[in-house]
Motif scaffolding. Sequence first.
Motif, short mmCIF file in Angstrom:
data_model
loop_
_atom_site.label_atom_id
_atom_site.label_comp_id
_atom_site.label_asym_id
_atom_site.label_seq_id
_atom_site.Cartn_x
_atom_site.Cartn_y
_atom_site.Cartn_z
N ASP A 15 1.11 -1.19 0.01
CA ASP A 15 -0.01 0.05 -0.13
C ASP A 15 0.70 1.23 -0.09
O ASP A 15 0.51 2.26 -0.82
CB ASP A 15 -0.94 0.03 1.16
CG ASP A 15 -1.90 1.08 0.98
OD1 ASP A 15 -1.48 2.18 1.29
OD2 ASP A 15 -3.13 0.58 1.00
N GLU A 18 2.49 1.55 -3.47
CA GLU A 18 1.52 2.16 -4.49
C GLU A 18 1.15 3.56 -4.26
O GLU A 18 0.95 4.19 -5.21
CB GLU A 18 0.08 1.14 -4.37
CG GLU A 18 0.54 -0.13 -4.91
CD GLU A 18 -0.73 -1.16 -4.95
OE1 GLU A 18 -0.45 -2.13 -5.53
OE2 GLU A 18 -1.83 -0.72 -3.99
N GLN A 19 1.35 4.47 -3.25
CA GLN A 19 0.95 5.73 -3.04
C GLN A 19 2.08 6.50 -3.79
O GLN A 19 1.89 7.52 -3.89
CB GLN A 19 0.97 5.99 -1.45
CG GLN A 19 -0.15 5.35 -0.84
CD GLN A 19 -1.30 5.14 -1.48
OE1 GLN A 19 -1.94 6.05 -1.90
NE2 GLN A 19 -1.69 4.04 -1.69
N ASP A 20 3.40 5.93 -4.27
CA ASP A 20 4.50 6.63 -4.60
C ASP A 20 4.65 8.02 -4.18
O ASP A 20 4.54 8.89 -5.15
CB ASP A 20 4.11 6.32 -6.31
CG ASP A 20 5.33 6.67 -7.09
OD1 ASP A 20 6.59 6.61 -6.54
OD2 ASP A 20 5.08 7.20 -8.08
N SER A 128 8.36 -4.56 -5.05
CA SER A 128 8.07 -3.88 -6.38
C SER A 128 7.33 -5.19 -7.15
O SER A 128 6.61 -4.69 -8.13
CB SER A 128 9.27 -3.14 -7.13
OG SER A 128 10.25 -4.23 -7.30
N VAL A 131 3.74 -4.93 -6.51
CA VAL A 131 2.96 -3.68 -6.47
C VAL A 131 2.30 -3.35 -7.84
O VAL A 131 3.00 -3.63 -9.03
CB VAL A 131 4.02 -2.35 -6.18
CG1 VAL A 131 3.56 -1.12 -6.47
CG2 VAL A 131 4.67 -2.46 -4.86
N LYS A 132 1.18 -2.53 -8.01
CA LYS A 132 0.72 -2.46 -9.28
C LYS A 132 1.42 -1.40 -10.02
O LYS A 132 1.77 -0.28 -9.26
CB LYS A 132 -0.97 -2.02 -8.79
CG LYS A 132 -1.77 -3.25 -8.76
CD LYS A 132 -2.92 -2.69 -8.32
CE LYS A 132 -4.06 -3.77 -7.96
NZ LYS A 132 -5.25 -3.48 -7.43
N GLU A 133 1.78 -1.36 -11.02
CA GLU A 133 2.74 -0.71 -11.71
C GLU A 133 2.06 0.72 -11.65
O GLU A 133 1.06 1.14 -12.16
CB GLU A 133 3.22 -1.15 -13.11
CG GLU A 133 4.00 -2.12 -13.21
CD GLU A 133 5.42 -1.93 -12.40
OE1 GLU A 133 6.00 -0.89 -12.58
OE2 GLU A 133 5.74 -2.89 -11.72
N LYS A 134 2.93 1.84 -11.39
CA LYS A 134 2.53 3.18 -11.28
C LYS A 134 3.76 3.92 -11.60
O LYS A 134 3.62 5.44 -11.19
CB LYS A 134 1.94 3.67 -10.03
CG LYS A 134 0.67 3.15 -9.76
CD LYS A 134 -0.03 3.90 -8.47
CE LYS A 134 -1.41 3.25 -8.14
NZ LYS A 134 -1.89 3.95 -7.09
#
Length: 136
Positions: A15, A18-20, A128, A131-134
Motif C-alpha cells: 500500500d 503504491e502511493q508512490d 516492487s 506492486v501495481k505498476e505506477k
Amino acid sequence: MISTRGRYAIRIMIDLAEQDSDKYIPLKEIAARQEISKKYLEIIVKDLVAGGIIVGASGKGGGYKLCRKPNEYTVGEILELMEGTISPVACLTEKNNNCPRKGICQTLPMWSEYDKLVHEFFYHKKLSDLVKEKNL
C-alpha cells in the motif's frame, strides 16, 4: 505458516509503495484501503518502524512511508521481521544449528532443501514485484 502479522505487513508495505509518495500516509487511509482494523495495523507498523523498514511521523500530516524504494525491499526481510525465522524446522535456525542429531538425521537433507527453496523464493521476490505498476 505465515500469520496475519506477516501477511498484513506485506499488504501495508505494498500500500505504501503504491502511493508512490514522499508524503506520510495516514494509517487510517491504509486501514480503509486494506480493510484491516486500524488498531491491529498500529501494532504491525510499530514493529515495521522498529525494524527500520518504514518511518512514521505523528501529528498533522503524519503517517507512514517507506525508507527505501520498493525494489530495495525483499518479501523475505519483511516476513522475517514480522515472523522471526522462516525456516521450517528449529534445527535450521541460526540459534539451534548445533543439533546433536545433525550427523545422523535422515530428514535433515529434505528440510535443508525445503528451507533453501523457501528462502530463495522470498528473498528474490521484491516488494516492487507485488506492486501495481505506477512509475516505480
